[in-house]
Scaffold this active site. Structure first.
Site, short mmCIF file in Angstrom:
data_model
loop_
_atom_site.label_atom_id
_atom_site.label_comp_id
_atom_site.label_asym_id
_atom_site.label_seq_id
_atom_site.Cartn_x
_atom_site.Cartn_y
_atom_site.Cartn_z
N PRO A 146 47.89 -41.08 -74.71
CG PRO A 146 49.11 -42.93 -74.01
CD PRO A 146 49.01 -41.93 -75.11
CD GLU A 195 49.92 -43.91 -78.40
OE1 GLU A 195 50.96 -44.54 -78.68
OE2 GLU A 195 49.93 -42.74 -77.97
CG ASN A 235 52.40 -46.68 -71.48
OD1 ASN A 235 51.50 -45.85 -71.63
ND2 ASN A 235 53.68 -46.36 -71.48
CD GLU A 293 51.31 -44.66 -82.85
OE1 GLU A 293 52.22 -44.17 -82.14
OE2 GLU A 293 50.15 -44.19 -82.89
CG ASP A 302 66.64 -31.06 -84.65
OD1 ASP A 302 65.80 -31.44 -85.49
OD2 ASP A 302 66.38 -30.22 -83.78
CG ASN A 308 64.97 -34.54 -83.77
OD1 ASN A 308 64.07 -33.97 -84.38
ND2 ASN A 308 66.14 -34.79 -84.30
CG ASP A 400 51.84 -30.95 -75.83
OD1 ASP A 400 53.00 -30.51 -75.85
OD2 ASP A 400 51.56 -32.12 -76.14
#
Length: 897
Positions: A146, A195, A235, A293, A302, A308, A400
């Protein structure tokens, strides 16, 4: 007490039942005679069809194998992943497809580097293992979700052009699926986008998105007419969204079969809501639905030390939905599967419209440890793409992947441990058909949590302590147990803090309660500083352009409304409120802000918070560091005799800069009290920790534990005084001084058989006679074989032989005794070690024979007790020789269990 009963059979035989429904038939699983034995407990889902999808997305698998990862079954034996999945009840795999997840020189972006060729390699292996395949087109070169639906590099020239994008999607989809078909892959479903909540392949708006959806669907119908076309959203917890999406797809005549949802319990609401929103789509538009999913964590550790998603991005309350364990994973999978199965038949074709569930990346285990500090691990990530993103991914996704590249963020949600060994939760998709039961073994009692404010009384806090708790067992059966709390310790609560006390249940299980006491909020003198009440908007004077008090749901720091700002040109604004009637003194003004420049860059000096009192102004910057990355400005305020303060929010921003300010507050400054020294109390607590508890009575130790609990509670507080510290220090000191020594009973144990070798059994014919005191009272007591057990302890080889005797005569009390086994050499006397005498004898625990160097008559040792199967770990055993005529004397000392 809640009991989970055994599975009720659907029919007597083991064959599938054909259940008649309106409009047709469907096949459901026939429950077995009994649920299978397993290491997790799963209740079979009634009415579940044999072809209910139990799927798993294993898209990263090829990169993991290339990185050296192997997958193992529950016995630790290496197996092919697809074979292992098939054996575990999985019938479908989901494989994402990115257009070109590589740089120009061939460096992969990570996340499995899954282009069409690599997806095909995995798809052929899945088909060979008997699994169907769902092809998940992202129509992007990297992650599509999204928050980002970036156009592939090769399509950049027509980004935003819905018609050209749709034509290209058609060509790309048709070409890719043709290769899958020619390779013999059993493709059962194809996703058109991933998504696609607000965008797909750089196209937004329902007119343009629907063209892309329809183009992908057309290609699927032409190449694989039997495959189901899937549209995927997320969502489900947002009210009305799925109904809107489905309506838009219908209004735009999009041809598809399955409305798919992501569902992660951490973020997406309840399974009841999931059933409701998907059932509405199925019944209104006659579509199949499924969960594409889902996942849950089995640990909070971790595996690769590179952070994580869970728990770092999950609220504490949402982590409590299921246990953090393989059993919790099994519970989550079953709950989601049942939620989908509950959708039922809404179109009258006799088949459940809820097709099934896919678990996301259950095999994404670490490829190394040490995180980014481990250069070798980083090289492995970059070379094979086994982490979620490589350093090279920043060229495509700078905001990102370019910032947060690294390893698996979901290794603690896998259905394999960090070494690739299958967890007990892996076969859950099998167990939801058959049911599974495990042993009734105690696992835990959930910690109890209580909240209060510092204005609540101690009695009110104590009243919240539950008298009963649920003890969890491995087989899923909860036992209700009464609990006794160390409640007296709560008398030492002092102000805000987090206090922990313990309790014990009637079954002897430990339990804790955490009492969180918060400070009573200070009076806030700003009128509606969170802008929630529209009637109070008049208290703010807003000037300039671009700013207004309005709803900004999802972006506000508190509630739904905020002081929101944006303008297409450079702009300035101010929002002011004057407060009167304040008591002179020191105050603190705070506010929160979020937002950014048009290019999402941070703005550190464009918005400010200020206060003016007595002609003097103080201020602090309200930074805009990104979407919902809230900054807090803090301004010290000195109010004078006039009792007036004017607070102002100002903005001076470039075109298209955006954001909001929220949660404005002015409170009286309070001084933090200086805590007194706890040095003496710390010393007393340390002294208590050194005590050998085996030497003292349970009653006196209980008083010490109460004093130590009081110390723990007091030291967790925020407002304790010197007198409080002195009082609790005295409690601990007095409890230490009052410790009472246990009474040592000298008992004689006489076995009816006087000669034993290591490994000899003591059975019902060989009673022990105990003379003296023990838990059942005074006198001579004969114990039969079912009332005691014996075992050796060679932890101190220099000592005499030690045998542990556990008396079972009282079922409510288990008393443990240490028996010093003494023996004499036959024909001898005295206890010397002079060679001609009979001292210093030894026993070889492997043979039971004595050391024959101890004199002419020192070659036989008697009185060595053993329990069948006892483990003997010492090399040798020294036995003290005593001149006791007629047999063996065993000195028995009572010890704490």
């Amino acid at each position: 007490m809640r009991r989970n009963t055994a599975l009720t059979r659907i029919m007597a035989s083991g064959v599938a039942a054909i259940m008649l429904c309106a409009g047709g038939t469907f096949t459901v699983n026939a429950a077995e005679e009994e649920p299978v034995k397993a290491d997790v407990s799963v209740k079979a889902i009634q009415g579940l069809s044999d072809d209910f999808i139990g799927g798993m997305d294993v898209s990263s698998m090829l990169s993991l194998e290339e990185s050296g990862v192997t997958f193992k079954n529950a016995n630790g034996e290496v197996e092919d992943l697809f074979t292992l999945l098939k054996e575990s009840g999985v019938n479908y795999v989901r494989l994402r497809v990115w257009n070109d997840p590589f740089t120009a020189d061939g460096q992969g972006y990570g996340g499995g580097n899954v282009n069409a060729d690599r997806a095909l390699t995995m798809a052929k292996r899945a088909t060979a293992a008997g699994l169907k395949v769902l092809v998940d087109f992202h129509y992007s070169d990297f992650w599509a979700d999204p928050s980002k639906q970036q156009v592939p590099k090769a399509w950049k020239s027509f980004e935003g052009d819905a018609d050209k994008t749709a034509d290209t999607v058609y060509d790309y989809t048709k070409q890719t699926l043709t290769t899958f078909k020619q390779a013999g892959v059993d493709v059962g479903m194809v996703q058109v986008g991933n998504e696609t909540t607000a965008k797909i392949a750089g196209i937004s708006g329902w007119d343009g998105m629907s063209k892309v959806f329809s183009a992908g669907s057309k290609a699927i119908r032409e190449v694989l007419p039997e495959a189901k076309v899937v549209i995927h959203f997320t969502n489900p917890e947002k009210a009305g969204t799925y109904a809107t999406y489905a309506k838009q797809l219908s209004n735009h005549n999009v041809d598809y079969d399955v409305f798919a949802s992501s569902y992660y319990p951490f973020w997406h609401g309840t399974t009841e809501n999931l059933t409701s929103v998907l059932k509405n789509v199925a019944s209104t538009y006659k579509k199949d639905v499924m969960v594409a999913e889902t996942s849950w964590a089995y640990t909070l550790d971790d595996g690769d030390d590179d952070s994580n998603t869970v728990p770092s991005k999950v609220t504490a309350d949402n982590l409590k939905k299921y246990d953090i364990s393989p059993q919790g994973q099994a519970d989550e999978i079953r709950a989601v599967a049942e939620a989908v199965n509950n959708i039922g038949d809404n179109d009258g074709d006799g088949e459940n419209d809820g097709l099934g569930v896919f678990y996301w990346e259950p095999a994404w285990v670490p490829v190394g440890t040490g995180g980014k500090d481990n250069a070798e691990l980083v090289d492995t990530w970059n070379k094979y793409g086994g982490g979620w993103a490589t350093e090279a991914a920043g060229e495509y996704d700078p905001n990102d992947a370019g910032l947060y590249w690294g390893g698996s963020g979901v290794d603690n949600q896998a259905l394999f441990d960090f070494d690739g060994k299958a967890l007990a939760s892996l076969p859950t998709f099998k167990y939801i058909h058959t049911g599974a039961v495990t042993d009734h073994v105690f696992t835990k009692i959930d910690p109890v949590e209580i909240t209060a404010t510092d204005s609540d009384s101690i009695d009110a806090i104590k009243a919240q302590l539950p008298s009963e708790v649920a003890a969890h067992y491995q087989d899923g059966v909860d036992e209700t147990e009464t609990v006794t709390w160390q409640s007296a310790a709560l008398d030492w609560i002092r102000g805000a803090g987090t206090y922990t006390i313990t309790g014990t249940t009637n079954a002897g299980h430990d339990v804790t309660v955490t009492v969180t006491v918060t400070a009573t909020p200070a009076k806030d003198y700003v009128t509606d500083g969170s802008f929630e009440n529209a009637e109070n908007d008049k208290n703010w004077t807003i000037a300039g352009t671009g700013a207004s008090i309005t709803e900004d749901s999802g972006n506000a720091a508190d509630g739904k409304r905020a002081l929101k700002f944006w303008a297409s040109d450079a702009y300035s604004f101010s929002a002011t409120q004057t407060i009167t009637g304040l008591e002179p003194g020191e105050y603190v003004l705070t506010a929160m802000s979020q937002g950014a420049a048009a290019d999402n860059a941070a703005i550190t000096d464009g918005v400010a918070l200020s206060a003016t009192t007595g002609g003097k102004t103080t201020s602090d910057a309200l930074e805009l560091n990104g979407w919902v990355k809230f900054d807090t400005a803090t301004v010290p305020v000195t109010v004078g005799a006039d009792g007036t303060a004017t607070i102002t929010i100002t903005g001076n921003l470039p075109a298209d800069a955006w954001g909001n300010v929220d949660k404005v507050s002015l409170v009286k400054k309070t001084e933090t009290p200086v805590k007194p020294s706890t040095e003496n109390l710390d010393k007393a607590v340390a002294e208590a920790g050194k005590i050998n508890r085996d030497e003292y009575t349970n009653e006196s130790l209980a008083k010490l534990d109460q004093a130590l609990a009081a110390a723990d509670v007091l030291l967790a507080g925020s407002t304790y005084t010197e007198q409080d510290v002195n009082d609790v220090t005295k409690l601990v000191a007095d409890a230490i001084a009052g410790l009472a020594q246990k009474e040592v009973s000298s008992l004689t144990v006489t076995p009816s058989k006087t000669t034993y070798q290591v490994g000899d059994a003591i059975d019902a014919d060989h009673d022990l006679k105990v003379v003296g005191n023990y838990s059942a009272g005074m006198g001579n007591v004969t114990l039969s074989a079912d009332q005691f057990t014996l075992d050796y302890d060679f932890s101190a080889p220099a000592d005499a032989a030690k045998v542990t005797v556990t008396l079972k005569s009282n079922p409510n009390v288990t008393e443990t005794y240490t028996v010093a086994v003494t023996a004499r050499a036959e024909g001898g006397s005295g206890n010397g070690s002079d060679g001609a005498g009979n001292g210093g004898a030894t026993i070889n625990p492997d043979t039971g024979e004595g050391d024959k160097t101890n004199g002419a008559n020192g070659d036989k040792i008697t009185g060595v007790l053993s329990n069948t199967g006892s483990a003997v770990t010492a090399v040798g055993l020294a036995v003290v020789v005593l001149g006791v005529a007629g047999g063996v004397s065993l000195a028995l000392r009572r010890k704490r269990s």
